[in-house]
Design a protein around this motif. Structure first.
Motif, PDB file in Angstrom:
ATOM      1  N   UNK A   1       0.844  -1.205   0.000  1.00  0.00           N
ATOM      2  CA  UNK A   1       0.000   0.000   0.000  1.00  0.00           C
ATOM      3  C   UNK A   1       0.877   1.252   0.000  1.00  0.00           C
ATOM      4  N   UNK A   2       1.941   1.241   0.780  1.00  0.00           N
ATOM      5  CA  UNK A   2       2.866   2.383   0.825  1.00  0.00           C
ATOM      6  C   UNK A   2       3.482   2.656  -0.540  1.00  0.00           C
ATOM      7  N   UNK A   3       3.898   1.602  -1.228  1.00  0.00           N
ATOM      8  CA  UNK A   3       4.457   1.775  -2.579  1.00  0.00           C
ATOM      9  C   UNK A   3       3.416   2.353  -3.528  1.00  0.00           C
ATOM     10  N   UNK A   4       2.201   1.836  -3.436  1.00  0.00           N
ATOM     11  CA  UNK A   4       1.107   2.326  -4.279  1.00  0.00           C
ATOM     12  C   UNK A   4       0.847   3.814  -4.003  1.00  0.00           C
ATOM     13  N   UNK A   5       0.864   4.178  -2.727  1.00  0.00           N
ATOM     14  CA  UNK A   5       0.606   5.576  -2.355  1.00  0.00           C
ATOM     15  C   UNK A   5       1.712   6.504  -2.864  1.00  0.00           C
ATOM     16  N   UNK A   6       2.956   6.072  -2.807  1.00  0.00           N
ATOM     17  CA  UNK A   6       4.061   6.891  -3.326  1.00  0.00           C
ATOM     18  C   UNK A   6       3.903   7.100  -4.834  1.00  0.00           C
ATOM     19  N   UNK A   7       3.523   6.035  -5.537  1.00  0.00           N
ATOM     20  CA  UNK A   7       3.285   6.153  -6.980  1.00  0.00           C
ATOM     21  C   UNK A   7       2.132   7.117  -7.263  1.00  0.00           C
ATOM     22  N   UNK A   8       1.096   7.020  -6.437  1.00  0.00           N
ATOM     23  CA  UNK A   8      -0.057   7.908  -6.605  1.00  0.00           C
ATOM     24  C   UNK A   8       0.344   9.365  -6.351  1.00  0.00           C
ATOM     25  N   UNK A   9       1.169   9.604  -5.335  1.00  0.00           N
ATOM     26  CA  UNK A   9       1.650  10.965  -5.050  1.00  0.00           C
ATOM     27  C   UNK A   9       2.393  11.533  -6.258  1.00  0.00           C
ATOM     28  N   UNK A  10       3.245  10.712  -6.844  1.00  0.00           N
ATOM     29  CA  UNK A  10       4.012  11.148  -8.017  1.00  0.00           C
ATOM     30  C   UNK A  10       3.078  11.476  -9.176  1.00  0.00           C
ATOM     31  N   UNK A  11       2.085  10.607  -9.399  1.00  0.00           N
ATOM     32  CA  UNK A  11       1.124  10.860 -10.486  1.00  0.00           C
ATOM     33  C   UNK A  11       0.310  12.118 -10.218  1.00  0.00           C
ATOM     34  N   UNK A  12      -0.113  12.317  -8.980  1.00  0.00           N
ATOM     35  CA  UNK A  12      -0.902  13.509  -8.627  1.00  0.00           C
ATOM     36  C   UNK A  12      -0.077  14.762  -8.903  1.00  0.00           C
ATOM     37  N   UNK A  13       1.177  14.762  -8.466  1.00  0.00           N
ATOM     38  CA  UNK A  13       2.039  15.918  -8.707  1.00  0.00           C
ATOM     39  C   UNK A  13       2.225  16.159 -10.203  1.00  0.00           C
ATOM     40  N   UNK A  14       2.414  15.087 -10.961  1.00  0.00           N
ATOM     41  CA  UNK A  14       2.567  15.217 -12.410  1.00  0.00           C
ATOM     42  C   UNK A  14       1.315  15.779 -13.067  1.00  0.00           C
ATOM     43  N   UNK A  15       0.164  15.296 -12.631  1.00  0.00           N
ATOM     44  CA  UNK A  15      -1.103  15.779 -13.194  1.00  0.00           C
ATOM     45  C   UNK A  15      -1.323  17.244 -12.817  1.00  0.00           C
ATOM     46  N   UNK A  16      -0.975  17.613 -11.584  1.00  0.00           N
ATOM     47  CA  UNK A  16      -1.118  19.011 -11.167  1.00  0.00           C
ATOM     48  C   UNK A  16      -0.245  19.922 -12.020  1.00  0.00           C
ATOM     49  N   UNK A  17       0.997  19.523 -12.236  1.00  0.00           N
ATOM     50  CA  UNK A  17       1.908  20.331 -13.041  1.00  0.00           C
ATOM     51  C   UNK A  17       1.420  20.415 -14.493  1.00  0.00           C
ATOM     52  N   UNK A  18       1.007  19.293 -15.049  1.00  0.00           N
ATOM     53  CA  UNK A  18       0.507  19.278 -16.426  1.00  0.00           C
ATOM     54  C   UNK A  18      -0.749  20.146 -16.552  1.00  0.00           C
ATOM     55  N   UNK A  19      -1.605  20.106 -15.538  1.00  0.00           N
ATOM     56  CA  UNK A  19      -2.824  20.915 -15.554  1.00  0.00           C
ATOM     57  C   UNK A  19      -2.482  22.406 -15.543  1.00  0.00           C
ATOM     58  N   UNK A  20      -1.517  22.792 -14.703  1.00  0.00           N
ATOM     59  CA  UNK A  20      -1.109  24.197 -14.650  1.00  0.00           C
ATOM     60  C   UNK A  20      -0.558  24.647 -15.994  1.00  0.00           C
ATOM     61  N   UNK A  21       0.261  23.802 -16.610  1.00  0.00           N
ATOM     62  CA  UNK A  21       0.828  24.144 -17.912  1.00  0.00           C
ATOM     63  C   UNK A  21      -0.258  24.248 -18.970  1.00  0.00           C
ATOM     64  N   UNK A  22      -1.185  23.301 -18.967  1.00  0.00           N
ATOM     65  CA  UNK A  22      -2.268  23.319 -19.950  1.00  0.00           C
ATOM     66  C   UNK A  22      -3.146  24.557 -19.773  1.00  0.00           C
ATOM     67  N   UNK A  23      -3.439  24.894 -18.535  1.00  0.00           N
ATOM     68  CA  UNK A  23      -4.260  26.076 -18.262  1.00  0.00           C
ATOM     69  C   UNK A  23      -3.526  27.333 -18.707  1.00  0.00           C
ATOM     70  N   UNK A  24      -2.228  27.412 -18.446  1.00  0.00           N
ATOM     71  CA  UNK A  24      -1.442  28.574 -18.882  1.00  0.00           C
ATOM     72  C   UNK A  24      -1.421  28.710 -20.389  1.00  0.00           C
ATOM     73  N   UNK A  25      -1.232  27.602 -21.099  1.00  0.00           N
ATOM     74  CA  UNK A  25      -1.224  27.646 -22.563  1.00  0.00           C
ATOM     75  C   UNK A  25      -2.587  28.047 -23.108  1.00  0.00           C
ATOM     76  N   UNK A  26      -3.632  27.492 -22.533  1.00  0.00           N
ATOM     77  CA  UNK A  26      -4.989  27.810 -22.985  1.00  0.00           C
ATOM     78  C   UNK A  26      -5.302  29.275 -22.724  1.00  0.00           C
ATOM     79  N   UNK A  27      -4.862  29.769 -21.584  1.00  0.00           N
ATOM     80  CA  UNK A  27      -5.077  31.169 -21.241  1.00  0.00           C
ATOM     81  C   UNK A  27      -4.398  32.068 -22.271  1.00  0.00           C
ATOM     82  N   UNK A  28      -3.158  31.760 -22.600  1.00  0.00           N
ATOM     83  CA  UNK A  28      -2.424  32.536 -23.605  1.00  0.00           C
ATOM     84  C   UNK A  28      -3.129  32.448 -24.955  1.00  0.00           C
ATOM     85  N   UNK A  29      -3.552  31.250 -25.317  1.00  0.00           N
ATOM     86  CA  UNK A  29      -4.228  31.025 -26.596  1.00  0.00           C
ATOM     87  C   UNK A  29      -5.517  31.842 -26.691  1.00  0.00           C
TER      88      UNK A  29
END
Length: 184
Positions: free
Chosen positions: A96-124
């Motif tokens: 479960x701990x390993x799964x949670x660490x992987x989930x944390x990494x994915x959440x952080x990646x999705x958050x960063x990708x979302x911020x980038x996508x929102x910034x690009x869309x805003x500029x567009x």
């Protein structure tokens, strides 16, 4: 004496003519933020940005919910752990701990990708609106004969036509090099 009188009259005429030209320069002001926000394009862009932001936020919240479920599962296993099942529960907790660490990494990646996508869309979405507004400012300023238009929302000068550039004089007064600053 006569030449001196002609020179003084000519100099006075030139001075008066230049003052008359300078006195005729019109200065106007605008509030670009208010103008931009009043356009239909801006309102449509805001609605699109709100939808995109809500979609990304829901996606992240769903991932966080799944993470919290794993956390609750781990807490329940810890509460129910006994000496008899300790080895088995510890192995499950490790997984479960390993799964949670992987989930944390994915959440952080999705958050960063979302911020980038929102910034690009805003500029567009907003760049064409800002360009349209700047074109309108320039057109109106030229049509109405303004030499300068000041933007009271940002303290900038989005339009200027003519006038004296005192940059070099001010640099000289400050003892600063008159060469233009290097662009970064």
């Amino acid at each position: 004496m006569k030449n001196l009188l002609k020179s003084v009259v000519l100099a006075s005429g030139i001075l008066l003519a230049s003052n008359a030209v300078n006195a005729q320069q019109k200065i106007g002001h605008i509030n670009t933020a208010e103008i931009v926000q009043s356009t239909n394009e801006f309102k449509a862009a805001e609605a699109q940005m709100k939808t995109l932001s809500e979609t990304k936020q829901k996606e992240i919240q769903d991932m966080i919910g799944k993470y919290q479920e794993q956390q609750n599962t781990a807490n329940e296993k810890i509460r129910n752990r006994s000496e008899a099942n300790k080895a088995a529960v510890d192995a499950e907790l490790q997984t479960i701990g390993n799964t949670m660490r992987e989930m944390e990494t994915r959440i952080q990646g999705v958050q960063q990708a979302a911020q980038e996508e929102i910034g690009k869309k805003q500029q567009e979405l907003y760049a064409p609106i800002e360009q349209k507004v700047m074109t309108a400012i320039n057109t109106v300023a030229k049509e109405k004969g303004y030499a300068y238009v000041l933007d009271i929302s940002s303290g900038s000068v989005p339009y200027f036509q003519g006038g004296d550039d005192l940059t070099a004089d001010i640099k000289a007064k400050l003892g600063v090099s008159a060469a233009p600053a290097a662009k970064k």
